[in-house]
Design an enzyme around this catalytic site. Structure first.
Site, short mmCIF file in Angstrom:
data_model
loop_
_atom_site.label_atom_id
_atom_site.label_comp_id
_atom_site.label_asym_id
_atom_site.label_seq_id
_atom_site.Cartn_x
_atom_site.Cartn_y
_atom_site.Cartn_z
N HIS A 356 0.80 -1.24 0.00
CA HIS A 356 0.00 0.00 0.00
C HIS A 356 0.82 1.27 0.00
O HIS A 356 0.31 2.32 0.39
CB HIS A 356 -0.89 0.06 1.24
CG HIS A 356 -1.96 -0.98 1.28
ND1 HIS A 356 -3.24 -0.77 0.81
CD2 HIS A 356 -1.94 -2.24 1.74
CE1 HIS A 356 -3.96 -1.85 0.99
NE2 HIS A 356 -3.19 -2.77 1.56
N LYS A 539 -7.90 13.88 4.59
CA LYS A 539 -7.01 12.72 4.56
C LYS A 539 -6.01 12.88 5.70
O LYS A 539 -5.91 13.97 6.28
CB LYS A 539 -6.27 12.63 3.22
CG LYS A 539 -5.60 13.95 2.80
CD LYS A 539 -5.01 13.88 1.39
CE LYS A 539 -6.01 14.07 0.28
NZ LYS A 539 -6.21 12.90 -0.56
N LYS A 545 1.44 14.33 0.89
CA LYS A 545 0.08 14.63 0.43
C LYS A 545 -0.11 16.12 0.16
O LYS A 545 -1.00 16.53 -0.54
CB LYS A 545 -0.95 14.15 1.45
CG LYS A 545 -0.98 12.62 1.63
CD LYS A 545 -1.98 12.22 2.71
CE LYS A 545 -1.96 10.75 3.05
NZ LYS A 545 -2.68 9.91 2.06
N THR A 647 -8.39 6.67 -1.76
CA THR A 647 -9.75 6.15 -1.90
C THR A 647 -10.74 7.29 -1.63
O THR A 647 -11.87 7.25 -2.14
CB THR A 647 -10.02 4.99 -0.91
OG1 THR A 647 -9.55 5.38 0.38
CG2 THR A 647 -9.31 3.73 -1.36
N LYS A 651 -14.43 8.37 -3.41
CA LYS A 651 -15.67 8.68 -2.69
C LYS A 651 -16.20 10.05 -3.11
O LYS A 651 -17.41 10.24 -3.31
CB LYS A 651 -15.42 8.66 -1.17
CG LYS A 651 -15.06 7.28 -0.64
CD LYS A 651 -14.37 7.31 0.73
CE LYS A 651 -13.71 5.95 1.00
NZ LYS A 651 -12.77 5.98 2.14
C1 26V Z 1 3.41 4.35 6.36
C2 26V Z 1 4.33 5.20 6.95
C3 26V Z 1 5.21 4.67 7.96
C4 26V Z 1 6.44 5.45 8.26
C5 26V Z 1 6.49 6.86 7.86
C6 26V Z 1 5.36 7.44 7.16
C7 26V Z 1 4.39 6.51 6.56
C8 26V Z 1 3.53 6.96 5.59
C9 26V Z 1 2.62 6.12 5.01
C10 26V Z 1 2.54 4.83 5.39
C11 26V Z 1 1.57 3.94 4.68
C12 26V Z 1 0.50 3.43 5.52
C13 26V Z 1 -0.31 2.49 4.74
C14 26V Z 1 -1.50 3.16 4.12
O1 26V Z 1 -2.41 3.57 4.80
N1 26V Z 1 -1.50 3.26 2.79
C15 26V Z 1 -2.62 3.80 2.07
O2 26V Z 1 -3.40 2.70 1.62
C16 26V Z 1 -4.56 3.12 0.94
C17 26V Z 1 -5.36 1.88 0.61
O3 26V Z 1 -4.68 1.09 -0.31
C18 26V Z 1 -4.19 3.91 -0.30
O4 26V Z 1 -5.37 4.35 -0.93
C19 26V Z 1 -3.30 5.09 0.06
O5 26V Z 1 -2.84 5.74 -1.10
C20 26V Z 1 -2.11 4.63 0.89
O6 26V Z 1 -1.38 5.73 1.38
#
Ligand code: 26V
Length: 800
Positions: A356, A539, A545, A647, A651
């Site tokens: 993701h 968001k 972002k 997502t 929406k």
């Molecule tokens: C993780 C981390 C961890 C360390 C530092 C910053 C950071 C930033 C982002 C993330 C990702 C977390 C996972 C997540 O929520 N991803 C989201 O998943 C959605 C469903 O697939 C997608 O629509 C989003 O674009 C995506 O950011």
């Protein structure tokens, strides 16, 4: 066989519903109409509605047992299910019955509904996607179970103190949760620490996982699936009476507290080092409990391990549950005594992995030391998997030492760490990204080496959203209009039917009705002037972002109206919603600055009726359902190549908002479908952004050459917003990791086009209708259909 097992469906007449309500009030709440509190009424209503779904659940379980199907198991550390009451009323066909019955008994339906608390067991997009997929799995009659953790405390409640985010604990289940069924007798045992003896792993600490489940009904079908959530408990009644008697009250319950801490709190970010080991414990806790449950369920109807991959597919939602791969190896090799190669072949045909993210810093790794201490046998298994992987790499790419180092499950420098994404790719038969662009970038960058070795393993499944929750429930007025426009409500189960609205975009009477419904949604939200354009950015807060880009635009608009109020043009309400990770200081500074700019604009009489910034705190699913129907403009402005999918973009488009966005994530696919003329595109694309990043990027050249940009940043630096936000401006001028200044001019000019388009309301409405009409692809039902045909290969089981 009688699948009903003698059960009769519960009544659907007002009298029957009311009788059940009364009976639940007496026999399950133990109170009477006269003495019932609003909470009593709420819980009684929840039980009465839940009973109607439970009866369908019983029949679903019987049908599933009967057909011994292939199961889809979804493993996720997060679920953002949203409020349950309204959805369960809709899915049980009691939306009208319930308020009428409550009123007859003298309760206020609104007061009762307000007591429904959303379980915030997730952070953002990843957790909400999991909830939408479960909804669609049930709607498509697929035998499926979601597994997760029942955190005592969900995602924190956000408050603003002097404009600054403060986090308050979210004890969502403090009053009890009437929607869940605890099943304490189905507990599982989970081991941690210990040593590897001659007989194998001897854990040094044991805790119990106690499950409870929530019902996941399908829409327009009888199927009711479940999501099973684990809660950690001390293995024994570990109360130390001796210590308690000696007055050592804290020590007396120490062991129980340590065990129960495992499911105490949802991690609001991955960015802090504090409590990292507890998070690893959470992950293994989820995996261990769930796999034992999956094996137990397999054995109801099957005896031969060789049938396991045919009967079971386990989807890993990101890398959080990746320990399931070594855990299943351990169960098969150590406990079931299968040969290693045999076990590995079963494991490799059972798991699939969804990635993701594209941010390198978001790819999970765990220190080898920590993992080896907590789970010594699993580390050993990971080493064995790694040996075979690297042997395969060496034989395919002889002499390519660099490739071996990159692909290894173990990172060596600067610290030895286990790379969970590499393990997930190695232990699965399918790996998917969540939008076309994202999946391409995964195989060309993040997983390029693995794609060279196993090209067939990689695929795409573009995300989708539940049309039931995010159109029908969130936007009942527009839904009624859509149904009357299409002549049927079949679109709720086949969202591609929305395309039938396209011709109505040319019908002035329909456009008028469309505007009326959208205006009602704005009035219901009650933020800002319903005549103004509602421009929303909702968001999680993250620099990639680029909420800061939206803010620079707001400051620019403010400067323009101060200099020239007569020529300002279109009145706007700009709405921000979202939380920042508690330890993410840069994101929290942006929040603080937005609130300061909002206050400055609010205090300036010149801005009155022209520009307003609102930032309701604690953005969550409940709030999203109110904001999305009211939005005119959807901000999807991440730096290209960083947002995996998004997502919220789907929406908003489905509800008729127009998008201003970059070519990032699923924006690309939204624009392809709604048409370039109905989408406001701006900014660098992925190759251009990557090239600029790789070159000697100097944000100051944009500041020097653009008067409006300079004025906006200077205003922050000169203290125009109470001295707040200097660090935000400095970070943009000195580094600007996400190319905000490079995209500023293109963004602001495109916003001028947005304003010009808004002036022609007939044309805007046409575009709005076409956005809805052409967004049917973004149903989570289609997403699940894609998972089924590309990865899961499971078939529906329908109740007769
Ligand atoms: C993780 C981390 C961890 C360390 C530092 C910053 C950071 C930033 C982002 C993330 C990702 C977390 C996972 C997540 O929520 N991803 C989201 O998943 C959605 C469903 O697939 C997608 O629509 C989003 O674009 C995506 O950011």
């Amino acid at each position: 066989m009688d699948l009903r097992n003698g059960l009769r469906p519960l009544g659907t007449t007002p009298d029957e519903f009311q009788r059940d309500l009364l009976s639940n009030l007496y026999y399950r709440r133990g109170t009477t109409v006269e003495s019932a509190s609003a909470q009593d009424a709420y819980e009684t209503l929840a039980l009465t509605v839940r009973d109607r779904l439970a009866e369908r659940r019983a029949r679903t379980a019987a049908a599933h047992y009967e057909s011994n199907p292939r199961w889809v198991y979804y493993l996720s550390a997060e679920y953002l299910l949203g409020p349950q009451l309204e959805q369960n009323l809709l899915y049980s066909g009691t939306t009208e019955l319930a308020p009428a019955a409550l009123k007859t008994l003298g309760f206020s339906p609104e007061e009762v509904a307000a007591l429904d608390v959303e379980p915030g067991l997730g952070n953002g997009g990843l957790g909400r996607l999991a909830a939408c997929l479960l909804d669609s799995l049930a709607t498509l009659d697929i035998p499926a179970v979601g597994y997760g953790i029942r955190y005592d405390l969900g995602i924190f409640k956000q408050e603003f103190d002097n404009g600054e985010q403060v986090e308050r604990p979210d004890d969502w289940a403090f009053q009890g949760d009437p929607w869940e069924f605890p099943a304490p007798d189905d507990w599982q045992m989970v081991g941690f620490y210990g040593f590897l003896g001659p007989e194998g792993w001897v854990p040094g600490e044991v805790v119990h996982g106690e499950p409870s489940h929530l019902l996941i009904p399908g829409y327009g079908t009888e199927t009711v699936n479940i999501v099973r959530l684990w809660r950690a408990r001390a293995a024994r009644a570990s109360f130390d009476l001796r210590r308690f008697s000696a007055g050592q009250y804290a020590e007396a319950v120490e062991e129980a507290v340590r065990a129960e801490n495992i499911s105490k709190v949802l991690y609001p970010d991955d960015s802090t080092d504090m409590g990292r080991e507890l998070r690893l414990k959470q992950q293994y806790f989820l995996v261990s409990c769930s796999l034992r449950d999956i094996v137990r369920r397999f054995r109801f109807r099957n005896a031969d391990w060789d049938d396991f991959p045919a009967k079971t597919v386990i989807q890993l939602n990101d890398t959080h549950p990746t320990l399931a791969i070594p855990e299943l190896m351990r169960l098969l090799v150590d406990e079931e005594k299968l040969e290693w190669e045999h076990a590995w072949s079963l494991v490799r045909r059972t798991f699939a992995y969804t990635c993701h993210t594209l941010l390198p810093e978001a790819l999970e790794t765990w220190p080898v030391d920590m993992l080896g201490r907590l789970l010594p046998r699993h580390l050993e298994i990971i080493y064995l998997i790694n040996e075979a992987l690297l042997a395969e790499v060496r034989s395919r790419f002889p002499g390519d030492l660099d490739r071996v180092r990159r692909m290894s499950l173990i990172q060596e420098e600067p610290q030895r760490r286990v790379r969970m994404a590499n393990l997930a790719v190695t232990g699965t038969f399918a790996v998917n990204g969540v939008a076309e662009l994202h999946s391409q970038l995964l195989t060309s960058t993040t997983f390029a080496d693995f794609a060279a070795l196993w090209p067939d393993r990689f695929t795409n499944v573009t995300n989708g959203v539940s049309p039931r929750r995010f159109v029908r429930l969130a936007n009942p007025g527009l839904s009624t209009l859509i149904t009357s426009g299409l002549g049927s409500d079949a679109w709720l189960r086949d969202l591609s039917l929305l395309s039938g609205l396209a011709p109505l975009a040319d019908d002035p009477a329909f456009r008028e009705q469309w505007r009326t419904e959208r205006r009602h949604a704005k009035e219901a939200l009650g933020l800002g002037d319903p005549g103004a354009m509602l421009d929303v950015m909702i968001k999680r807060f993250h620099e990639y972002k680029r909420q800061q880009l939206k803010l620079l635009h707001v400051i620019t608009l403010y400067h323009r109206l101060r200099d020239n109020p007569e020529r300002f043009g279109v009145p706007r309400t700009v709405l921000f919603g979202g939380k920042a990770a508690p330890a993410y200081y840069a994101a929290k500074s942006i929040i603080r600055l937005i609130n300061a700019v909002a206050a400055a604009i609010e205090a300036d009489p010149k801005a009155y009726g022209l520009l307003r910034v609102v930032f309701p705190p604690n953005y969550n699913v409940t709030l999203a359902e109110k904001i999305i129907p009211a939005a005119d403009l959807s901000e999807q402005i991440s730096m290209a190549g960083k947002e995996a999918s998004g997502t919220g973009n789907m929406k908003l488009a489905l509800n008729g908002a127009l998008t201003i966005g970059t070519l990032d994530g699923a924006n690309v696919e939204i624009r392809d479908r709604v048409g370039a003329g109905n989408f406001f595109l701006f900014g660098l694309d992925t190759p251009a952004a990557a090239a600029l990043r790789a070159s000697d990027y100097r944000p100051r050249t944009y500041y020097d050459s653009d008067d409006e940009l300079r004025a906006a940043l200077d205003a922050i630096l000169s203290g125009a917003f109470g001295g707040v936000g200097q660090e935000v401006a400095h970070s943009l001028l000195d580094r600007d990791e996400y190319l905000t200044l490079a995209d500023y001019r293109s963004y602001v000019d495109k916003q001028d086009e947005v304003a010009a388009a808004w002036e022609d309301q007939e044309h805007w409405t046409r575009m709005s209708i076409l956005n809805t009409a052409n967004s049917g692809f973004f149903s989570a039902d289609r997403t699940v259909a894609d998972y089924l045909s590309r990865i899961w290969h499971a078939s529906p089981v329908r109740l007769s």
